[in-house]
Design an enzyme around this catalytic site. Structure first.
Site, PDB file in Angstrom:
ATOM      1  N   ALA A  46     -16.021  13.114   3.882  1.00 42.76           N
ATOM      2  CA  ALA A  46     -16.720  12.096   3.097  1.00 42.76           C
ATOM      3  C   ALA A  46     -15.933  10.790   3.131  1.00 42.76           C
ATOM      4  O   ALA A  46     -14.738  10.763   2.813  1.00 42.76           O
ATOM      5  CB  ALA A  46     -16.908  12.564   1.657  1.00 42.76           C
ATOM      6  N   LYS A 206       5.736   9.556  -9.481  1.00 42.75           N
ATOM      7  CA  LYS A 206       6.350  10.743  -8.891  1.00 42.75           C
ATOM      8  C   LYS A 206       7.324  11.403  -9.866  1.00 42.75           C
ATOM      9  O   LYS A 206       7.413  12.638  -9.927  1.00 42.75           O
ATOM     10  CB  LYS A 206       7.064  10.349  -7.597  1.00 42.75           C
ATOM     11  CG  LYS A 206       6.102   9.869  -6.517  1.00 42.75           C
ATOM     12  CD  LYS A 206       6.834   9.291  -5.316  1.00 42.75           C
ATOM     13  CE  LYS A 206       5.858   8.808  -4.256  1.00 42.75           C
ATOM     14  NZ  LYS A 206       6.540   8.156  -3.119  1.00 42.75           N
TER      15      LYS A 206
END
Length: 450
Positions: A46, A206
């Site tokens: 997609a 992170k």
């Protein structure tokens, strides 16, 4: 090839990483099937624009602008479009349909990780995200699996390739920040708008992911203390080098015992509390003999300290299409194996639910650089203010700048401290700035890994 069970794999996004993932899934189909115990059939990709140029030569009939059939009809959905929406909606829809999800979306996991993992738990699915924390470096599996029987005490990481490249070149070449940033942009290491990297936002995302996993605690992104590197200059680099340090932008996730509390903290009742965690991102001084000091260029490294295993370091490429694709494909193989073996997915534990303390409660050592008049009594006054603030001096170095243009001579004082509480240090630096003997607080850098 062995007659394996076939699993339907859908891909959302075909940028630098997505194109490489799709290409490798097709090129190494037989080898991946042997590892996974299942044939991995790419049933669709997609994208927003099916005609956009790609980094890999992929069949046109795989592309679609309608992700709906892929989300509800696949066994494994790989999300590589990035950002919060529509990625969040797509992932929740895929999980709701019973698919396992593989993602490299650090921004999404740092802000909506708890919602996504809870949605996976409700249907017995799994979310895999090795590529979201340190690119190609395997760190999620070691924390979740290899160290599952251990107790992680601390994680320090250089987890942003752009900032590591900039600071490394400034250190090794004596270059200025703006010049190296321009080179990094020309080389593709930095975006045209480098804010996410140089201001520490990428590293903070992170850090939130790593701390949540390591300490079994949901760490919201707004609980991560964040500072960038835009104020780092050649003089600071030279002072660090002279003192035996290198400057790195570090993500630090740390388990604390008895962190001090202050009356200004909301709800503070006592002078100290039990176990808690600190999650922070800032430029720090790292001793040159520490393993993190040898991380050069755009590479990343994560240094883990565990109670039983001791010190471990994971090093490698923190970004790059094919490098990150390696981590994604490792997760795809893990997801496929789970489908073949059966059973519920691997959930993320937040059972510890430790409090995340503000930066003011952290204890570390510091390097303070001051600019003062070159006159008698100044150093004694500075030492007195530090002592009153419960900040103990370890080293002092003074450099005299000769008189120029009729102005009195200036002195630059670089003070290394013993370990001190951040709040004490911050208050003391404010008093130094207002003391009348300090013209300018040039910099305050924390020391990590000493």
């Amino acid at each position: 090839m062995t007659d394996y069970r076939r699993l339907r794999v859908a891909l959302l996004g075909a940028g630098a990483v997505g194109s490489q993932v799709a290409d490798l899934l097709r090129k190494h189909a037989d080898e991946l099937a042997d590892r996974a115990g299942a044939a991995l059939d790419v049933v669709g990709i997609a994208v927003r624009d099916v005609d956009a140029p790609r980094e890999a030569d992929l069949p046109a009939d795989l592309f679609t602008t309608d992700p709906e059939p892929l989300l509800v009809g696949s066994d494994i959905v790989i999300e590589l479009i990035g950002g919060i929406e529509p990625a969040r909606t797509y992932i929740l829809q895929a999980l709701g349909a019973g698919a396992d999800v593989v993602t490299a979306n650090k921004a999404l996991l740092a802000t909506h990780g708890r919602e996504i993992f809870e949605a996976a738990d409700q249907v017995g699915a799994s979310v895999y995200y090795e590529a979201a924390a340190a690119g190609a470096i395997p760190i999620i599996r070691p924390l979740r699996d290899s160290l599952a029987g251990d107790r992680v005490q601390r994680i320090m990481g250089s987890v942003n390739g752009t900032t590591n490249y900039i600071l490394d070149r400034m250190d090794r070449e004596g270059s200025e920040f703006a010049d190296v940033l321009a080179d990094a942009q020309a080389l593709g290491y930095a975006e045209a708008d480098p804010t996410a990297d140089v201001e520490g936002y990428d590293a903070a995302q992170k850090a939130a992911i790593l701390a949540s996993l390591a300490f079994h605690t949901a760490v919201p992104l707004d609980a991560v203390h964040r500072e960038g590197i835009t104020h780092i200059d050649k003089q600071m680099m030279d002072a660090a080098k002279h003192a035996g340090f290198v400057i790195k932008l570090l993500a630090v996730c740390e388990r604390l015992e008895g962190a001090p509390r202050y009356p200004s903290d909301p709800g503070a009742l006592t002078e100290a509390e039990g176990e808690s965690i600190s999650v922070r991102v800032y430029p720090a001084l790292v001793p040159r003999d520490h393993p993190l000091a040898s991380v050069h260029g755009a590479n990343n490294a994560v240094f883990v300290e565990a109670e039983a295993a001791g010190s471990l370091m994971f090093y490698g490429a923190g970004a790059g299409g094919v490098q990150t694709a390696s981590a994604v494909l490792g997760d795809v193989v893990s997801a496929a194996r789970r489908h073949i073996a059966g059973g519920v997915g691997v959930g993320e534990s937040t059972r510890a639910n430790l409090p995340v303390v503000p930066i003011g409660r952290v204890t570390t050592s510091y390097q303070i650089t001051l600019e003062v008049d070159d006159r008698p009594g100044v150093l004694a006054t500075v030492a007195g203010i530090l002592s009153e603030g419960r900040v103990s001096i370890a080293t002092v170095e003074q450099t005299i700048v000769a008189e120029a243009n009729g102005h009195p001579g200036r002195a630059r004082i670089v003070i290394g401290t013993h370990r001190a509480v951040e709040q004490d240090l911050s208050d003391t630096v404010d008093r130094l700035a207002a003391s009348g003997v300090v013209d300018r607080v040039v910099s305050v850098l924390r020391v990590e890994g000493d």
